[in-house]
Each structure stands twice: as structure tokens, then as C-alpha cells.
Write a protein that holds these residues in place. Structure first.
Motif, mmCIF file in Angstrom:
data_model
loop_
_atom_site.group_PDB
_atom_site.id
_atom_site.type_symbol
_atom_site.label_atom_id
_atom_site.label_comp_id
_atom_site.label_asym_id
_atom_site.label_seq_id
_atom_site.Cartn_x
_atom_site.Cartn_y
_atom_site.Cartn_z
ATOM 1 N N GLN A 58 0.963 -1.202 0.006
ATOM 2 C CA GLN A 58 -0.143 -0.025 -0.084
ATOM 3 C C GLN A 58 0.689 1.304 0.116
ATOM 4 O O GLN A 58 0.433 2.181 -0.637
ATOM 5 C CB GLN A 58 -0.689 0.031 1.343
ATOM 6 N N GLU A 59 1.867 1.238 0.717
ATOM 7 C CA GLU A 59 2.769 2.311 0.744
ATOM 8 C C GLU A 59 3.462 2.611 -0.746
ATOM 9 O O GLU A 59 3.709 3.481 -1.256
ATOM 10 C CB GLU A 59 3.950 2.326 1.745
ATOM 11 N N ARG A 60 4.001 1.381 -1.290
ATOM 12 C CA ARG A 60 4.411 1.512 -2.676
ATOM 13 C C ARG A 60 3.451 2.113 -3.472
ATOM 14 O O ARG A 60 3.733 2.727 -4.694
ATOM 15 C CB ARG A 60 5.199 0.297 -2.853
ATOM 16 N N PHE A 61 2.135 1.426 -3.600
ATOM 17 C CA PHE A 61 1.235 1.728 -4.791
ATOM 18 C C PHE A 61 0.140 2.571 -3.892
ATOM 19 O O PHE A 61 -1.104 2.086 -4.002
ATOM 20 C CB PHE A 61 0.721 0.444 -5.322
ATOM 21 N N ALA A 62 0.265 3.484 -3.389
ATOM 22 C CA ALA A 62 -0.655 4.358 -2.744
ATOM 23 C C ALA A 62 -1.880 4.680 -3.784
ATOM 24 O O ALA A 62 -1.658 5.093 -4.872
ATOM 25 C CB ALA A 62 -0.110 5.802 -2.181
ATOM 26 N N HIS A 63 -2.938 4.631 -3.266
ATOM 27 C CA HIS A 63 -4.371 4.715 -3.914
ATOM 28 C C HIS A 63 -4.530 3.780 -4.950
ATOM 29 O O HIS A 63 -5.500 3.918 -5.792
ATOM 30 C CB HIS A 63 -4.212 6.360 -4.408
ATOM 31 N N HIS A 64 -3.625 2.769 -5.249
ATOM 32 C CA HIS A 64 -4.013 1.645 -6.261
ATOM 33 C C HIS A 64 -5.021 0.867 -5.373
ATOM 34 O O HIS A 64 -4.878 0.440 -4.299
ATOM 35 C CB HIS A 64 -2.825 1.008 -6.617
ATOM 36 N N THR A 65 -5.710 -0.332 -6.329
ATOM 37 C CA THR A 65 -6.389 -1.094 -5.752
ATOM 38 C C THR A 65 -6.509 -2.492 -6.235
ATOM 39 O O THR A 65 -5.924 -2.447 -7.535
ATOM 40 C CB THR A 65 -8.110 -0.821 -5.610
ATOM 41 N N PHE A 66 -6.730 -3.460 -5.759
ATOM 42 C CA PHE A 66 -6.673 -5.000 -6.237
ATOM 43 C C PHE A 66 -8.023 -5.194 -6.389
ATOM 44 O O PHE A 66 -9.044 -4.825 -5.918
ATOM 45 C CB PHE A 66 -6.042 -6.177 -5.051
ATOM 46 N N ARG A 67 -8.080 -5.959 -7.564
ATOM 47 C CA ARG A 67 -9.428 -6.607 -7.987
ATOM 48 C C ARG A 67 -9.328 -7.917 -8.594
ATOM 49 O O ARG A 67 -8.615 -8.278 -9.120
ATOM 50 C CB ARG A 67 -10.347 -5.610 -8.845
ATOM 51 N N ARG A 68 -10.178 -8.579 -8.301
ATOM 52 C CA ARG A 68 -10.372 -10.067 -8.747
ATOM 53 C C ARG A 68 -10.734 -9.916 -10.146
ATOM 54 O O ARG A 68 -11.516 -9.135 -10.935
ATOM 55 C CB ARG A 68 -11.480 -10.793 -8.059
ATOM 56 N N SER A 69 -9.965 -10.676 -11.454
ATOM 57 C CA SER A 69 -10.313 -10.657 -12.750
ATOM 58 C C SER A 69 -10.900 -11.863 -13.287
ATOM 59 O O SER A 69 -11.099 -11.687 -14.409
ATOM 60 C CB SER A 69 -9.033 -10.134 -13.299
ATOM 61 N N THR A 70 -11.322 -12.891 -12.588
ATOM 62 C CA THR A 70 -11.726 -14.045 -12.854
ATOM 63 C C THR A 70 -12.602 -14.702 -11.816
ATOM 64 O O THR A 70 -12.623 -13.969 -10.648
ATOM 65 C CB THR A 70 -10.781 -15.126 -13.192
ATOM 66 N N ASP A 71 -13.371 -15.534 -12.099
ATOM 67 C CA ASP A 71 -14.424 -15.979 -10.974
ATOM 68 C C ASP A 71 -13.390 -16.906 -10.358
ATOM 69 O O ASP A 71 -12.108 -17.311 -10.815
ATOM 70 C CB ASP A 71 -15.249 -17.053 -11.688
#
Length: 122
Positions: A58-71
Motif C-alpha cells: 500500500q505504501e509503494r502503490f498508494a491509492h491503487h487497488t486490487f481486484r479479482r479478474s476471474t471467477d
């Protein structure tokens, strides 16, 4: 939705949670106490190790988010899914696929990540 999907969605909630206390609650609800996470760039063991690992990302990629891209695909105590790390503008800068094993209580025991696309500069 199946139980595996609910678990993986909570996993992403933990990765995206910036409030430390709430993130720790999500980790405790998602991961076994002695859980282990490994990918080519990092590792975390137990709730403290996983929390520290997420905090660094989170510190390295501030304001980025993870999301699931498959079922979420799963059977028994095993599951797999793919994901993306996206910028605030919605551009995927990293992609991967994870494979996990659950404990007897349905929490993540181990998770192994494979990077399909690494972020620039890593």
C-alpha cells in the motif's frame, strides 16, 4: 456466490483496506493464524507478517487497488483466481494468478501467487 468467492472477496477487501485496525480484522477473518503467503516478490507468515506485507504494498502503490479478474475456481479445500492491481484511473499495472489451500475452518492456510505482469520498476 460460493464460500470460496466470499473468502477471496474478503481477501481483496483486506488488501485494499487502508485503516490498520479494520485491515487486521479482515486478515483475522480471512487467514488462519499460522497462514503463509508467497509470491516471487514477497512473503508473509501469520497475521502480523501478512499485515506488514500488505502495508508495504500500500505504501509503494498508494491509492491503487486490487481486484479479482476471474471467477474463483475451487473444490474441496483448494482454490484459484486471477487478479489485477489497478491505478486510480483504472489501468491494470500488474496481473497475477493465485492458488490457495484452506484450513479446516475455511480460512486461507497457504496462498501462492504467480505474477503474469509485473509493475514497471519492480
Amino acid at each position: 456466490m460460493n464460500a470460496h468467492t466470499d473468502l477471496v472477496d474478503r481477501y481483496f477487501d483486506a488488501w485494499n483496506e487502508t485503516d490498520g485496525a479494520r485491515r487486521r480484522e479482515l486478515i483475522a477473518a480471512t487467514w488462519a493464524a499460522d497462514a503463509d503467503y508467497r509470491d516471487p516478490l514477497m512473503a508473509g507468515t501469520g497475521h502480523d507478517g501478512i499485515d506488514a506485507m500488505i502495508r508495504v504494498v500500500q505504501e509503494r502503490f498508494a491509492h491503487h487497488t486490487f481486484r479479482r479478474s476471474t471467477d474463483v475456481d475451487g473444490f474441496g479445500n483448494r482454490l484459484r483466481f486471477s487478479w489485477e492491481l489497478v491505478t486510480p484511473a483504472g489501468e491494470a499495472i500488474a496481473k497475477g494468478s493465485d492458488f490457495g489451500v484452506l484450513d479446516a475452518h475455511g480460512r486461507l492456510q497457504t496462498l501462492t501467487g504467480f505474477l503474469d505482469q509485473e509493475p514497471a520498476g519492480v
